[in-house]
Design a protein around this motif. Structure first.
Motif, PDB file in Angstrom:
ATOM      1  N   ILE A 193      48.024  92.548 123.413  1.00  0.00           N
ATOM      2  CA  ILE A 193      48.349  93.169 124.696  1.00  0.00           C
ATOM      3  C   ILE A 193      49.366  94.274 124.428  1.00  0.00           C
ATOM      4  O   ILE A 193      50.473  94.001 123.938  1.00  0.00           O
ATOM      5  CB  ILE A 193      48.929  92.149 125.698  1.00  0.00           C
ATOM      6  N   SER A 194      48.990  95.487 124.725  1.00  0.00           N
ATOM      7  CA  SER A 194      49.866  96.639 124.520  1.00  0.00           C
ATOM      8  C   SER A 194      50.552  97.014 125.825  1.00  0.00           C
ATOM      9  O   SER A 194      50.033  96.737 126.913  1.00  0.00           O
ATOM     10  CB  SER A 194      49.058  97.839 124.011  1.00  0.00           C
ATOM     11  N   ASP A 195      51.725  97.633 125.711  1.00  0.00           N
ATOM     12  CA  ASP A 195      52.446  98.095 126.899  1.00  0.00           C
ATOM     13  C   ASP A 195      52.516  96.975 127.939  1.00  0.00           C
ATOM     14  O   ASP A 195      52.096  97.127 129.096  1.00  0.00           O
ATOM     15  CB  ASP A 195      51.747  99.324 127.479  1.00  0.00           C
ATOM     16  N   SER A 196      53.065  95.841 127.534  1.00  0.00           N
ATOM     17  CA  SER A 196      53.076  94.651 128.387  1.00  0.00           C
ATOM     18  C   SER A 196      53.718  94.931 129.739  1.00  0.00           C
ATOM     19  O   SER A 196      54.739  95.634 129.835  1.00  0.00           O
ATOM     20  CB  SER A 196      53.820  93.513 127.689  1.00  0.00           C
ATOM     21  N   GLN A 197      53.140  94.360 130.755  1.00  0.00           N
ATOM     22  CA  GLN A 197      53.627  94.515 132.123  1.00  0.00           C
ATOM     23  C   GLN A 197      53.992  93.155 132.692  1.00  0.00           C
ATOM     24  O   GLN A 197      53.489  92.119 132.235  1.00  0.00           O
ATOM     25  CB  GLN A 197      52.548  95.186 132.977  1.00  0.00           C
ATOM     26  N   LEU A 198      54.853  93.169 133.703  1.00  0.00           N
ATOM     27  CA  LEU A 198      55.299  91.919 134.310  1.00  0.00           C
ATOM     28  C   LEU A 198      54.112  91.105 134.819  1.00  0.00           C
ATOM     29  O   LEU A 198      54.121  89.873 134.773  1.00  0.00           O
ATOM     30  CB  LEU A 198      56.290  92.199 135.440  1.00  0.00           C
TER      31      LEU A 198
ATOM     32  N   GLU B  68      53.835  78.850 123.503  1.00  0.00           N
ATOM     33  CA  GLU B  68      54.591  79.789 124.334  1.00  0.00           C
ATOM     34  C   GLU B  68      54.870  81.055 123.527  1.00  0.00           C
ATOM     35  O   GLU B  68      55.149  80.988 122.337  1.00  0.00           O
ATOM     36  CB  GLU B  68      55.919  79.178 124.787  1.00  0.00           C
ATOM     37  N   MET B  69      54.814  82.175 124.223  1.00  0.00           N
ATOM     38  CA  MET B  69      55.171  83.463 123.629  1.00  0.00           C
ATOM     39  C   MET B  69      55.929  84.261 124.675  1.00  0.00           C
ATOM     40  O   MET B  69      55.724  84.086 125.875  1.00  0.00           O
ATOM     41  CB  MET B  69      53.928  84.237 123.201  1.00  0.00           C
ATOM     42  N   SER B  70      56.797  85.152 124.192  1.00  0.00           N
ATOM     43  CA  SER B  70      57.473  86.059 125.106  1.00  0.00           C
ATOM     44  C   SER B  70      57.426  87.471 124.532  1.00  0.00           C
ATOM     45  O   SER B  70      57.323  87.652 123.315  1.00  0.00           O
ATOM     46  CB  SER B  70      58.922  85.621 125.348  1.00  0.00           C
ATOM     47  N   VAL B  71      57.473  88.427 125.432  1.00  0.00           N
ATOM     48  CA  VAL B  71      57.424  89.830 125.018  1.00  0.00           C
ATOM     49  C   VAL B  71      58.269  90.643 125.968  1.00  0.00           C
ATOM     50  O   VAL B  71      58.357  90.343 127.176  1.00  0.00           O
ATOM     51  CB  VAL B  71      55.955  90.334 125.006  1.00  0.00           C
ATOM     52  N   GLN B  72      58.893  91.664 125.447  1.00  0.00           N
ATOM     53  CA  GLN B  72      59.665  92.581 126.268  1.00  0.00           C
ATOM     54  C   GLN B  72      58.689  93.506 127.000  1.00  0.00           C
ATOM     55  O   GLN B  72      57.647  93.905 126.438  1.00  0.00           O
ATOM     56  CB  GLN B  72      60.579  93.426 125.382  1.00  0.00           C
ATOM     57  N   GLU B  73      58.997  93.789 128.229  1.00  0.00           N
ATOM     58  CA  GLU B  73      58.176  94.714 129.001  1.00  0.00           C
ATOM     59  C   GLU B  73      57.986  96.013 128.211  1.00  0.00           C
ATOM     60  O   GLU B  73      58.936  96.515 127.595  1.00  0.00           O
ATOM     61  CB  GLU B  73      58.860  94.999 130.332  1.00  0.00           C
TER      62      GLU B  73
ATOM     63  N   THR C 246      43.994  75.195 124.129  1.00  0.00           N
ATOM     64  CA  THR C 246      45.027  74.575 124.955  1.00  0.00           C
ATOM     65  C   THR C 246      45.928  75.582 125.645  1.00  0.00           C
ATOM     66  O   THR C 246      46.762  75.204 126.457  1.00  0.00           O
ATOM     67  CB  THR C 246      45.895  73.632 124.127  1.00  0.00           C
ATOM     68  N   GLY C 247      45.761  76.845 125.316  1.00  0.00           N
ATOM     69  CA  GLY C 247      46.476  77.868 126.053  1.00  0.00           C
ATOM     70  C   GLY C 247      47.795  78.305 125.423  1.00  0.00           C
ATOM     71  O   GLY C 247      48.433  77.562 124.676  1.00  0.00           O
ATOM     72  N   THR C 248      48.171  79.528 125.744  1.00  0.00           N
ATOM     73  CA  THR C 248      49.469  80.097 125.371  1.00  0.00           C
ATOM     74  C   THR C 248      50.126  80.629 126.629  1.00  0.00           C
ATOM     75  O   THR C 248      49.510  81.417 127.362  1.00  0.00           O
ATOM     76  CB  THR C 248      49.316  81.252 124.362  1.00  0.00           C
ATOM     77  N   SER C 249      51.343  80.169 126.885  1.00  0.00           N
ATOM     78  CA  SER C 249      52.081  80.647 128.052  1.00  0.00           C
ATOM     79  C   SER C 249      52.843  81.913 127.681  1.00  0.00           C
ATOM     80  O   SER C 249      53.724  81.881 126.817  1.00  0.00           O
ATOM     81  CB  SER C 249      53.044  79.573 128.541  1.00  0.00           C
ATOM     82  N   LEU C 250      52.506  83.005 128.327  1.00  0.00           N
ATOM     83  CA  LEU C 250      53.141  84.288 128.022  1.00  0.00           C
ATOM     84  C   LEU C 250      54.182  84.634 129.077  1.00  0.00           C
ATOM     85  O   LEU C 250      53.868  84.657 130.279  1.00  0.00           O
ATOM     86  CB  LEU C 250      52.102  85.401 127.943  1.00  0.00           C
ATOM     87  N   THR C 251      55.386  84.892 128.622  1.00  0.00           N
ATOM     88  CA  THR C 251      56.470  85.364 129.488  1.00  0.00           C
ATOM     89  C   THR C 251      56.735  86.827 129.166  1.00  0.00           C
ATOM     90  O   THR C 251      56.805  87.208 127.992  1.00  0.00           O
ATOM     91  CB  THR C 251      57.749  84.544 129.247  1.00  0.00           C
ATOM     92  N   VAL C 252      56.879  87.641 130.199  1.00  0.00           N
ATOM     93  CA  VAL C 252      57.213  89.052 130.012  1.00  0.00           C
ATOM     94  C   VAL C 252      58.636  89.266 130.522  1.00  0.00           C
ATOM     95  O   VAL C 252      58.932  88.997 131.693  1.00  0.00           O
ATOM     96  CB  VAL C 252      56.222  89.957 130.764  1.00  0.00           C
TER      97      VAL C 252
END
Lengths: 114, 115
Positions: B79-84, B10-15, B107-113
């Protein structure tokens, strides 16, 4: 144009039953692939067809799984005596040829064995 | 054995921020293709970017770029300039054209924005 389609979208069946999952590839695509995606995993290769023949079925987990492509277009994945462990999303992909062109994926069939 | 490892479940990034997803792979083949696919809840696998192993130049596709390190067998996605709309599962994969050309996926990475 139409992409890869798969039917049904969802299938619920009881343990021990037989199921068929259908894949309609993009028209003119000679290579067709089946993958299985278990929960929390990436897709895993099952079998691929070049034309009508199964060129590689090394990914089929056991002899309960079988796939056909009699006319070189539509393919059917058949699972006999289903088990709860068969529950997964089954993805189909097609490409113009084994070596040429991208593989385009269908939306998958979610199979649930109760 | 052909394997793909994605060490970040899992990963998360700010918009509007930038995020990098990691991927390593193992193959003895010299000719292969590398891919990043995006899979939203609709289950549709969407090609994000691809890289031919024989090319030294890293592939880019708008806001998406890769860092391909062939000797280290590493293939990360930036991924630059992450979008929802970037929120999804991301799968790293490769194909070997001299064989059946089937995909080998991680196995994949779940990305939350985060808005």
């Amino acid at each position: 144009g139409a992409g890869v389609s798969q039917t049904p979208s969802n299938k619920v069946t009881e343990k021990g039953k037989y199921v068929e999952l259908r894949c309609d590839p993009i028209s003119g695509h000679t290579a067709l692939y089946w993958y299985r995606q278990s929960l929390g995993q990436g897709p895993e290769f099952l079998i691929y067809f070049q034309g009508t023949g199964a060129a590689d079925d090394s990914g089929l987990p056991n002899d309960r799984f079988f796939a056909v492509r009699p006319e070189g277009s539509v393919s059917t994945l058949k699972i006999q005596r289903t088990e709860r462990g068969d529950s997964a999303v089954y993805l189909c992909a097609s490409s113009l040829d084994r070596l040429v062109g991208e593989q385009y994926f269908g939306p998958g069939t979610r199979l649930t064995v109760t | 054995a052909q394997t793909v490892t994605q060490s970040q479940p899992e990963m998360s990034v700010q918009e509007a921020e930038t995020v990098t997803l990691s991927c390593t792979y193992d193959t003895s083949e010299s000719d292969y293709y590398l891919f990043w696919y995006k899979q939203p809840p609709s289950r549709q696998m969407i090609l994000v970017i691809r890289q031919e192993a024989y090319k030294q130049q890293n592939a880019t596709e708008n806001r998406f770029s890769v860092n391909f390190q062939k000797a280290a067998k590493s293939f990360s996605l930036k991924i630059s300039d992450s979008q929802l709309g970037d929120a999804a599962m991301y799968f790293c994969a490769y194909r070997i054209p001299n064989t059946g050309n089937q995909f080998y996926f991680g196995t994949g990475t779940s990305l939350t924005v985060i808005p």
